[in-house]
Design an enzyme around this catalytic site. Structure first.
Site, PDB file in Angstrom:
ATOM      1  N   HIS A   1      68.265  50.347  61.773  1.00  0.00           N
ATOM      2  CA  HIS A   1      68.928  51.470  62.423  1.00  0.00           C
ATOM      3  C   HIS A   1      68.081  52.573  63.100  1.00  0.00           C
ATOM      4  O   HIS A   1      67.372  53.087  62.193  1.00  0.00           O
ATOM      5  CB  HIS A   1      69.843  51.851  61.440  1.00  0.00           C
ATOM      6  CG  HIS A   1      70.804  53.176  62.182  1.00  0.00           C
ATOM      7  ND1 HIS A   1      71.529  53.220  63.175  1.00  0.00           N
ATOM      8  CD2 HIS A   1      70.842  54.490  61.645  1.00  0.00           C
ATOM      9  CE1 HIS A   1      71.976  54.402  63.605  1.00  0.00           C
ATOM     10  NE2 HIS A   1      71.719  55.170  62.609  1.00  0.00           N
TER      11      HIS A   1
ATOM     12  N   HIS B   1      67.678  56.003  65.965  1.00  0.00           N
ATOM     13  CA  HIS B   1      68.332  56.563  67.283  1.00  0.00           C
ATOM     14  C   HIS B   1      67.334  56.671  68.416  1.00  0.00           C
ATOM     15  O   HIS B   1      67.113  57.754  69.097  1.00  0.00           O
ATOM     16  CB  HIS B   1      68.638  58.211  66.742  1.00  0.00           C
ATOM     17  CG  HIS B   1      69.455  58.328  65.705  1.00  0.00           C
ATOM     18  ND1 HIS B   1      70.990  58.590  65.621  1.00  0.00           N
ATOM     19  CD2 HIS B   1      69.559  57.908  64.156  1.00  0.00           C
ATOM     20  CE1 HIS B   1      71.509  58.718  64.666  1.00  0.00           C
ATOM     21  NE2 HIS B   1      70.895  58.360  63.609  1.00  0.00           N
TER      22      HIS B   1
ATOM     23  N   ASP C   1      65.974  37.241  77.501  1.00  0.00           N
ATOM     24  CA  ASP C   1      65.098  36.528  76.820  1.00  0.00           C
ATOM     25  C   ASP C   1      65.403  36.643  75.285  1.00  0.00           C
ATOM     26  O   ASP C   1      65.284  36.023  74.333  1.00  0.00           O
ATOM     27  CB  ASP C   1      63.793  37.070  76.771  1.00  0.00           C
ATOM     28  CG  ASP C   1      63.258  36.474  78.065  1.00  0.00           C
ATOM     29  OD1 ASP C   1      63.476  35.396  78.379  1.00  0.00           O
ATOM     30  OD2 ASP C   1      62.112  36.900  78.510  1.00  0.00           O
TER      31      ASP C   1
ATOM     32  N   HIS D   1      76.711  57.057  68.571  1.00  0.00           N
ATOM     33  CA  HIS D   1      75.865  57.283  67.487  1.00  0.00           C
ATOM     34  C   HIS D   1      74.627  56.624  67.909  1.00  0.00           C
ATOM     35  O   HIS D   1      73.584  57.190  68.186  1.00  0.00           O
ATOM     36  CB  HIS D   1      76.474  56.417  66.282  1.00  0.00           C
ATOM     37  CG  HIS D   1      75.893  56.580  64.848  1.00  0.00           C
ATOM     38  ND1 HIS D   1      76.394  56.123  63.794  1.00  0.00           N
ATOM     39  CD2 HIS D   1      74.439  57.161  64.622  1.00  0.00           C
ATOM     40  CE1 HIS D   1      75.411  56.405  62.657  1.00  0.00           C
ATOM     41  NE2 HIS D   1      74.343  56.935  63.538  1.00  0.00           N
TER      42      HIS D   1
ATOM     43  N   TYR E   1      58.979  28.063  73.869  1.00  0.00           N
ATOM     44  CA  TYR E   1      58.260  29.419  74.097  1.00  0.00           C
ATOM     45  C   TYR E   1      57.345  29.411  72.861  1.00  0.00           C
ATOM     46  O   TYR E   1      57.975  29.107  71.640  1.00  0.00           O
ATOM     47  CB  TYR E   1      59.079  30.707  74.112  1.00  0.00           C
ATOM     48  CG  TYR E   1      58.344  31.992  74.154  1.00  0.00           C
ATOM     49  CD1 TYR E   1      57.829  32.505  75.409  1.00  0.00           C
ATOM     50  CD2 TYR E   1      58.173  32.601  73.023  1.00  0.00           C
ATOM     51  CE1 TYR E   1      57.089  33.530  75.563  1.00  0.00           C
ATOM     52  CE2 TYR E   1      57.415  33.754  73.154  1.00  0.00           C
ATOM     53  CZ  TYR E   1      57.018  34.386  74.467  1.00  0.00           C
ATOM     54  OH  TYR E   1      56.077  35.369  74.387  1.00  0.00           O
TER      55      TYR E   1
END
Length: 230
Positions: free
Chosen positions: A94, A96, A119, A168, A227
């Site tokens: 998480h 910001h 991708d 958020h 890939y």
């Protein structure tokens, strides 16, 4: 206990700062041990530059502290909600980060404009609905997780490995803490590209075709992915 996982989670947390995904202490990484179900997460408010393994907390799936003498991240309950429902996820990030937060504050999914996006994310990265007054004033962090799960009722979290929490910021996940960090770096970069594409483009003409979307995603993650190296 879980020494290798601790090292991985510590390094991933430190890389949040070196990868320019966080400022100050605005972010966290957790990792889950698939055998025991125990979760390692950074302690709340710890600075990345001085963080050590002593600043990590081990909790059980219900959030009870198993090891560590610090308070775990305030976002722990959100992480726990995701781990309970996303069975193949063993790492959560998480942040910001600037451009992902811009989209979250605009209350918009990150649109799918080109192959750099597809991708990793085969379609728009979803944004949750706004949380209600009751959800915010109640068990806020737990309810944040529940709103994410509501958003993913018809979305496969093994395929779409990120979400924007409205107003958020992003939660991103993966097969491990390192994988989740990788996906968070990708998310911030496509959020930036898509933002500048949106403000500089002609909206009706923007977008990527379904065949091109599928081909690029499948090159990395499809059944016959080719890939990289074996």
């Amino acid at each position: 206990m879980l020494e290798e996982l601790k090292k991985e989670v510590l390094n991933a947390n430190k890389e949040l700062q070196t990868s320019n995904l966080v400022v100050l202490t605005w972010g966290n990484v957790s990792g889950r041990d698939p055998k025991s179900g125990l979760i390692v997460i950074k302690a709340s408010g710890v600075e990345y530059g001085t963080m050590t393994e002593e600043d990590l907390v081990v909790v059980d799936p219900e959030g009870k502290i198993v090891e560590g003498d610090k308070h775990p991240s305030t976002d722990l309950e959100t992480h726990l909600e995701l781990y309970r429902s996303f069975k193949n996820v063993n790492g959560i990030v998480h942040t910001h980060s600037h451009f992902a937060v811009i989209w979250a504050q605009m209350k918009e999914s990150i649109p799918c404009y080109g192959t750099t996006h597809v991708d990793y994310f085969p379609g728009p990265v979803p944004v949750t609905r706004e949380m209600t007054k009751e959800e915010i004033e109640g068990e806020f962090e737990k309810n944040t997780g529940k709103v994410i799960l509501e958003t993913f009722q018809d979305i496969d979290p093994d395929v779409m490995r990120a979400v924007l929490v409205c107003n958020h910021g992003p939660f991103v996940w993966g097969k491990s803490a390192s994988d989740a960090l990788h996906n968070a770096i990708v998310l911030e970069n496509v959020a930036k590209l898509d933002y500048f594409t949106k403000i500089g483009g002609d909206e009706p003409r923007l977008g990527v075709s379904q065949p091109l979307l599928k081909r690029h995603y499948d090159r990395k993650f499809g059944e016959n992915a080719y890939y990289g190296q074996e």
